[in-house]
Enzyme design. Structure first.
Site, PDB file in Angstrom:
ATOM      1  N   ASP A 164       0.855  20.208 -20.656  1.00 31.47           N
ATOM      2  CA  ASP A 164      -0.018  19.039 -20.771  1.00 31.47           C
ATOM      3  C   ASP A 164       0.730  18.091 -21.704  1.00 31.47           C
ATOM      4  OD1 ASP A 164      -1.965  17.159 -21.105  1.00 31.47           O
ATOM      5  OD2 ASP A 164      -3.524  18.543 -21.768  1.00 31.47           O
TER       6      ASP A 164
ATOM      7  N   PHE B  44      -7.196  20.319 -24.420  1.00 28.58           N
ATOM      8  CA  PHE B  44      -7.885  19.051 -24.640  1.00 28.58           C
ATOM      9  C   PHE B  44      -9.221  19.075 -23.882  1.00 28.58           C
ATOM     10  CE2 PHE B  44      -8.537  14.536 -23.360  1.00 28.58           C
ATOM     11  CZ  PHE B  44      -8.748  14.026 -24.622  1.00 28.58           C
ATOM     12  N   ASP B  45     -10.200  18.257 -24.327  1.00 27.19           N
ATOM     13  CA  ASP B  45     -11.566  18.299 -23.756  1.00 27.19           C
ATOM     14  C   ASP B  45     -11.600  18.150 -22.235  1.00 27.19           C
ATOM     15  OD1 ASP B  45     -11.279  17.212 -26.293  1.00 27.19           O
ATOM     16  OD2 ASP B  45     -13.060  15.968 -26.169  1.00 27.19           O
TER      17      ASP B  45
ATOM     18  N   HIS C 108     -21.839  12.965 -28.752  1.00 27.87           N
ATOM     19  CA  HIS C 108     -21.184  12.088 -29.735  1.00 27.87           C
ATOM     20  C   HIS C 108     -21.039  10.649 -29.246  1.00 27.87           C
ATOM     21  CE1 HIS C 108     -18.148  13.933 -27.186  1.00 27.87           C
ATOM     22  NE2 HIS C 108     -17.325  12.961 -27.460  1.00 27.87           N
TER      23      HIS C 108
ATOM     24  N   TYR D  22       0.828  -1.204   0.000  1.00 22.75           N
ATOM     25  CA  TYR D  22       0.000   0.000   0.000  1.00 22.75           C
ATOM     26  C   TYR D  22       0.867   1.261   0.000  1.00 22.75           C
ATOM     27  CZ  TYR D  22      -3.897   3.108   0.918  1.00 22.75           C
ATOM     28  OH  TYR D  22      -4.838   4.087   0.802  1.00 22.75           O
TER      29      TYR D  22
ATOM     30  N   LYS E 144      -0.755   7.597 -23.498  1.00 25.57           N
ATOM     31  CA  LYS E 144      -0.208   7.915 -24.817  1.00 25.57           C
ATOM     32  C   LYS E 144       1.291   7.587 -24.815  1.00 25.57           C
ATOM     33  CE  LYS E 144      -4.213  10.287 -24.634  1.00 25.57           C
ATOM     34  NZ  LYS E 144      -4.723  11.249 -23.672  1.00 25.57           N
TER      35      LYS E 144
ATOM     36  N   ALA F 264       0.998  14.748 -22.662  1.00 29.15           N
ATOM     37  CA  ALA F 264       0.648  13.377 -23.086  1.00 29.15           C
ATOM     38  C   ALA F 264       1.548  12.834 -24.199  1.00 29.15           C
ATOM     39  CB  ALA F 264      -0.814  13.341 -23.540  1.00 29.15           C
TER      40      ALA F 264
HETATM   41  C1  LIG Z   1      -5.649  12.087 -23.204  1.00 31.89           C
HETATM   42  C2  LIG Z   1      -5.333  13.457 -22.846  1.00 31.89           C
HETATM   43  C3  LIG Z   1      -5.698  13.997 -21.607  1.00 31.89           C
HETATM   44  C4  LIG Z   1      -6.536  13.240 -20.587  1.00 31.89           C
HETATM   45  O1  LIG Z   1      -5.905  12.073 -20.189  1.00 31.89           O
HETATM   46  P1  LIG Z   1      -6.698  10.738 -19.783  1.00 31.89           P
HETATM   47  O2  LIG Z   1      -5.591   9.787 -19.478  1.00 31.89           O
HETATM   48  O3  LIG Z   1      -7.524  10.340 -20.964  1.00 31.89           O
HETATM   49  O4  LIG Z   1      -7.521  11.072 -18.595  1.00 31.89           O
HETATM   50  C5  LIG Z   1      -5.325  15.295 -21.331  1.00 31.89           C
HETATM   51  N1  LIG Z   1      -4.645  16.030 -22.219  1.00 31.89           N
HETATM   52  C6  LIG Z   1      -4.277  15.552 -23.428  1.00 31.89           C
HETATM   53  C7  LIG Z   1      -3.509  16.411 -24.376  1.00 31.89           C
HETATM   54  C8  LIG Z   1      -4.612  14.253 -23.788  1.00 31.89           C
HETATM   55  O5  LIG Z   1      -4.262  13.793 -24.988  1.00 31.89           O
END
Ligand SMILES: *Cc1c(COP(=O)(O)O)cnc(C)c1O
Length: 462
Positions: A218, A127-128, A454, A75, A261, A220
């Site tokens: 950000d 990103f969304d 969507h 843990y 990613k 990813a």
């Molecule tokens: C995928 C992504 C996120 C969110 O990450 P999750 O692992 O899907 O929660 C945030 N910012 C960018 C640029 C992304 O591609």
């Protein structure tokens, strides 16, 4: 023109296979009817080649799977946590990090600590989920990407770059006190996986320093972004990927990262913080425990942290990146060769087909890129996703459909999962569709959810 990154075949050989099958035309028709003509609602077993997303859909290496067996599921204080900490410090140069269950978990922990209600968060293009977490924290996300990002055919090599004069203008107009932080997304996912140059990041950092604003990344697709810098930015061609990443991240105060990613794992996320951010680290730790989990696992199993610690190194390999980015570019070039209009230059993780232009007989109200997704599945069993008018939703004030300037179909390529043969099959499917594209009918919604329509909407042909 497309850069040739693909003189080589896949830089790996296959040790484990997962059978996939193509349903008959009749089977595909039935499946799609059942799904209300929405490819999101297909069962994955009904899909032959799945290009819905590159998130969490990649293949791990033998070395990562071996790491899974050395998971320490204690843990507190798992050894895999310390392996991951070492990787984060070694690669990004940040001494502080927190694990999270995925990227949005990192956003949820960090953003409320940085945002006061009413604050702005300017970025290249959010990103969304990132925008959603900015808004949940009471903030307002603002996209300040350069104008080339909205021009599908502009050959600009760094369409993810921030518009620096627009950023300065925005800060001056709103006042630095109303700005929570600046966020740079690499590569720019919502802008088509387009990269951000090191030069642009340096200028953003100068602006951030001048106005005393925090700068976050950000991150990813941090490795794909570094690969584009190496290939496209003058003076960077001889530098190792790791050196470029180090320099890029030294310019920021911290990052959030979806490990699904470029972490080369199926689930996971990270918060990384620079040495100057010790106070923020303490506060983030306090939020991490109730929201994600104890500070040495944050929602990840020990084995998952180990796979991530190893994936973060594998993604830096230049032959891997050349094949990865090259495979996407190769698919894009095949589509261009048969006259399919796509976004150029081709981004790092996906090819975006201009459905509105290719199916120009369909008005935008009839969702041309969704109609193309449907036809693609029927023709070939390939699943793509609409990034256009359906995704844009309705104006909350007027209730009218938003008509975004771009109505696209995204072919998102998972990492190390499909071969170039699979990509050739996808291109061939577009060749067949091209012969009869004037006959493709538009669609309308028969069920429309109020939010995020969507994912679960149903359609019928008009
Ligand atoms: C995928 C992504 C996120 C969110 O990450 P999750 O692992 O899907 O929660 C945030 N910012 C960018 C640029 C992304 O591609």
């Amino acid at each position: 023109m497309v850069e040739a990154y693909w003189p080589q075949a896949e830089p790996y050989r296959i040790k484990v296979v997962e059978p996939i099958q193509l349903l008959s035309r009749e089977g595909r028709e039935k499946a799609l009817e059942r799904a209300g003509l929405n490819p999101f609602l297909l069962k994955s077993d009904e899909v032959y080649i799945d290009l819905l997303t590159d998130s969490g859909t990649g293949a791990m290496s033998d070395n990562q799977w071996a790491g899974m067996m050395s998971g320490d599921e204690s843990y507190a204080g798992s050894r895999n946590y310390y392996n991951l900490a070492r990787a984060v410090e070694d690669i990004f140069g940040y001494p502080f990090f927190l694990p999270t269950h995925q990227g949005r978990g990192a956003e949820n922990v960090l953003f409320p600590l940085l945002i006061e209600p009413g604050n702005y968060v300017p970025g290249n293009m959010h990103f969304d989920t990132t925008r959603a977490h900015i808004e949940l924290a009471g903030g307002i996300g603002v996209n300040l990407v350069g104008e080339e990002a909205y021009d599908l055919s502009s050959e600009h090599p760094f369409k993810g770059d921030m518009d620096i004069p627009a950023l300065i203008d925005f800060i001056e107009k709103k006042g630095p006190n109303s700005i929570a932080f600046i966020l740079m997304t690499v590569t720019c996912n919502s802008g088509g996986g387009q990269p951000v140059s090191l030069g642009n990041m340096k200028r953003v950092q100068e602006v951030a320093r001048k106005y005393d604003l925090p700068l976050f990344i950000d991150a990813a697709r941090f490795a794909e972004n570094a690969f584009f810098i190496k290939k496209r930015e003058p003076g960077q061609e001889d530098r190792p990927i790791r050196t470029i990443i180090r320099e890029f991240f030294q310019l920021a105060d911290g990052f959030t990262l979806s490990a699904k990613k470029d972490g080369l794992v199926n689930i996971g996320g990270l918060i990384g913080l620079a040495r100057s951010q010790e106070e923020l680290l303490q506060k983030a730790r306090e939020r991490l425990v109730p929201l994600e989990g104890f500070i040495t696992y944050g929602g990840m199993a020990g084995r998952d942290m180990e796979a991530l610690a190893r994936g973060l190194y594998e993604v830096l390999e230049e032959d891997y990146l050349a094949h990865r980015v090259g495979q996407v570019a190769r698919l894009g070039q095949k589509l261009l060769d048969i006259g399919v209009p796509i976004q150029q230059p081709i981004g790092g993780h996906a090819v975006f087909v201009d459905g509105k232009t290719w199916l120009k007989h369909l008005p935008q109200e009839q969702f041309p890129s969704q109609a193309l997704c449907i036809e693609l599945y029927l023709e070939s069993g390939v699943r793509a996703v609409e990034v256009g008018t359906i995704l844009a939703g309705r104006d909350p004030q007027t209730g009218e459909n938003i008509m975004p300037p771009l109505d696209l179909l995204r072919l998102t390529v998972p990492r190390r999962t499909y071969t170039d043969n699979h990509m050739d099959y996808v291109a061939a499917a577009f060749g067949k569709i091209g012969e009869k594209r004037e006959k493709i009918r538009g669609v309308k919604m028969t069920y429309e959810p109020q939010i995020l329509r969507h994912f679960t909407a149903s359609f019928t042909r008009v």
